[in-house]
Write a protein that holds these residues in place. Structure first.
Motif, mmCIF file in Angstrom:
data_model
loop_
_atom_site.group_PDB
_atom_site.id
_atom_site.type_symbol
_atom_site.label_atom_id
_atom_site.label_comp_id
_atom_site.label_asym_id
_atom_site.label_seq_id
_atom_site.Cartn_x
_atom_site.Cartn_y
_atom_site.Cartn_z
ATOM 1 N N ILE A 122 0.693 -1.750 0.018
ATOM 2 C CA ILE A 122 -0.096 -0.189 -0.218
ATOM 3 C C ILE A 122 1.355 1.213 -0.260
ATOM 4 N N ARG A 123 0.320 2.163 -0.788
ATOM 5 C CA ARG A 123 1.129 3.907 -0.936
ATOM 6 C C ARG A 123 0.034 4.439 -1.081
ATOM 7 N N GLU A 124 1.060 5.677 -0.085
ATOM 8 C CA GLU A 124 0.179 6.778 0.072
ATOM 9 C C GLU A 124 0.577 7.963 -0.810
ATOM 10 N N ILE A 125 0.229 8.597 -1.254
ATOM 11 C CA ILE A 125 0.972 10.410 -1.999
ATOM 12 C C ILE A 125 1.025 11.227 -1.713
ATOM 13 N N GLY A 134 -5.474 20.662 3.739
ATOM 14 C CA GLY A 134 -4.732 19.553 3.124
ATOM 15 C C GLY A 134 -3.883 18.937 4.743
ATOM 16 N N PRO A 135 -3.543 17.843 4.705
ATOM 17 C CA PRO A 135 -3.215 17.479 3.020
ATOM 18 C C PRO A 135 -3.969 16.356 2.673
ATOM 19 N N VAL A 169 -2.726 -3.152 -9.714
ATOM 20 C CA VAL A 169 -2.654 -1.990 -8.592
ATOM 21 C C VAL A 169 -4.436 -0.780 -8.677
ATOM 22 N N ILE A 170 -4.414 -0.681 -7.724
ATOM 23 C CA ILE A 170 -6.173 0.046 -7.607
ATOM 24 C C ILE A 170 -5.964 1.180 -6.349
ATOM 25 N N SER A 171 -6.462 2.606 -7.475
ATOM 26 C CA SER A 171 -6.115 3.919 -6.884
ATOM 27 C C SER A 171 -7.922 4.451 -6.669
#
Length: 225
Positions: A122-125, A134-135, A169-171
């Protein structure tokens, strides 16, 4: 103890020593035939070469009778499931370890592998760190899975080994990337056969016992004559 009883006891001891001698010697003969086999394999998917690799196993326990399963001692699978080929860099490895995978044999003939593997990340940008409120993050969830199977191993003509796998990959609930292979044929090639180390069938002490038993039997025959 009477002479007759001593004679019987001595005969039994000598017979036991000789049985052990010949038994261990036969074990040594069987072990001399054991070998470490190395196979290369390749999934038939054209120039991309996904699903290639190698495996090693010992045939020391192979009887050549019916269906048999032997654990792979060493091996690796190179797949399309590498993070370097994923533009999001989320899931996949350069290779997967095949140690412990199961090699299937039928009547002493190698048929193929049974093995599985998977990977998740899992990655969060942070795409707007300075915006009011924000963010704001975009979350990417990646998963990869693969399997190697062999069906009909006991069928002389109809058996087959194949590779399947996917990566996605799911976004934000949507599919951002997906790669899939289903039931891709796999071919195997025997590339090396190394003899396994053969232990000494008997130690010097064991040999001495065997010779002592033979000497005792010879002496007993002289006395009887």
């Amino acid at each position: 103890m009477s002479y007759k009883l001593r004679s019987r006891l001595g005969s039994a001891i000598a017979s036991t020593i000789l049985s052990l001698f010949w038994g261990v010697s036969l074990v040594g003969v069987d072990k001399a035939q054991a070998a470490v086999l190395t196979y290369n394999f390749q999934a038939d998917v054209g120039e991309r070469g996904f699903g290639s690799g190698f495996l090693k196993l010992s045939n020391s326990s192979l009887t050549g009778i019916g269906g048999e399963r032997i654990a792979v001692s060493e091996g690796r699978l190179n797949t399309f499931l590498t993070a370097s080929s994923d533009r999001y860099g989320l899931v996949g490895k350069d290779y997967y370890d095949l140690a412990g995978a199961i090699a299937l044999f039928y009547q002493g003939e190698f048929r193929g592998l049974q093995a599985r593997g998977s990977d998740t990340a899992i990655r969060e940008i942070n795409i707007s760190p300075d915006e009011p409120g924000g963010p704001y993050y975009i979350r990417y969830t990646g998963s990869a899975s693969w399997s190697m199977d062999t069906n009909g191993a006991s069928n002389p003509d109809g058996w087959r080994s194949y590779f399947s796998g996917y990566r996605e990959v799911i976004s934000q609930g949507n599919i951002a990337q997906r790669d899939i292979f289903r039931d891709t044929p796999v071919s195997y090639t025997l590339v090396d056969t190394e003899p396994e180390p053969v232990p000494e069938p008997l130690t010097s002490g064991g040999t001495a016992l065997a010779l002592a038993g033979l000497s005792w039997l010879k002496q007993k025959k002289k006395m009887a004559a």
